[in-house]
Design a protein around this motif. Structure first.
Motif, mmCIF file in Angstrom:
data_model
loop_
_atom_site.group_PDB
_atom_site.id
_atom_site.type_symbol
_atom_site.label_atom_id
_atom_site.label_comp_id
_atom_site.label_asym_id
_atom_site.label_seq_id
_atom_site.Cartn_x
_atom_site.Cartn_y
_atom_site.Cartn_z
ATOM 1 N N GLY A 127 0.775 -1.232 0.000
ATOM 2 C CA GLY A 127 0.000 0.000 0.000
ATOM 3 C C GLY A 127 0.807 1.284 0.000
ATOM 4 O O GLY A 127 0.233 2.372 0.120
ATOM 5 N N THR A 185 2.495 4.283 -1.640
ATOM 6 C CA THR A 185 2.263 4.977 -2.907
ATOM 7 C C THR A 185 3.375 5.968 -3.233
ATOM 8 O O THR A 185 4.100 6.431 -2.336
ATOM 9 C CB THR A 185 0.922 5.721 -2.884
ATOM 10 O OG1 THR A 185 0.941 6.671 -1.805
ATOM 11 C CG2 THR A 185 -0.237 4.759 -2.691
ATOM 12 N N THR A 223 -5.095 9.825 -7.106
ATOM 13 C CA THR A 223 -4.973 8.829 -6.051
ATOM 14 C C THR A 223 -4.967 7.433 -6.668
ATOM 15 O O THR A 223 -5.893 7.075 -7.403
ATOM 16 C CB THR A 223 -6.129 8.938 -5.052
ATOM 17 O OG1 THR A 223 -6.171 10.253 -4.501
ATOM 18 C CG2 THR A 223 -5.957 7.929 -3.926
ATOM 19 N N SER A 283 -4.967 3.296 -6.070
ATOM 20 C CA SER A 283 -5.379 2.286 -5.103
ATOM 21 C C SER A 283 -5.389 0.932 -5.808
ATOM 22 O O SER A 283 -5.342 0.865 -7.037
ATOM 23 C CB SER A 283 -6.750 2.612 -4.510
ATOM 24 O OG SER A 283 -7.742 2.651 -5.529
#
Length: 116
Positions: A55, A57, A68, A70
């Motif tokens: 996770g 970034t 963003t 994900s």
């Protein structure tokens, strides 16, 4: 064989939003890094965002705070939410995944066009 299927590109006015998706399928045991890159006409392909399987970034300053990234590890899918789009965001966006020690695969690209 690994296949990446991208979706979500299109035409949007400046200030608008788009969400890109990229689903990976095939012989992949565990994807380490998933990411998005883009290439505008006459320019080199550049990083847009990456996300690790933990996770973490990474974004360049040009998109930080607006985009963003994900991922859904259960679906081997990565997403890119793009807000406050600018005309300079216009490009072909490519999905990329990396797995194992050196394996990498690219999607076919999806066009994003931002009108002023």
């Amino acid at each position: 064989q690994v296949q990446l299927v991208e979706s979500g590109g299109g035409l949007v006015q400046a200030g608008g939003s788009l969400r890109l998706s990229c689903a990976a399928s095939g012989s992949i045991f565990s994807i380490n890094v998933m990411g998005w890159y883009r290439q505008a006409p006459g320019k080199q392909r550049e990083l847009v965002a990456t996300i690790t399987n933990g996770g973490v970034t990474n974004y360049p300053d040009s998109v930080k705070g607006r985009f963003t990234i994900s991922r859904d590890n259960t679906k081997n899918t990565v997403y890119l939410q793009m807000n406050s789009l600018k005309p300079e965001d216009t490009a072909v966006y490519y999905c990329n995944i990396r797995w194992g020690l050196v394996s990498s695969s690219w999607g076919q690209g999806t066009q994003v066009t931002v009108s002023s």
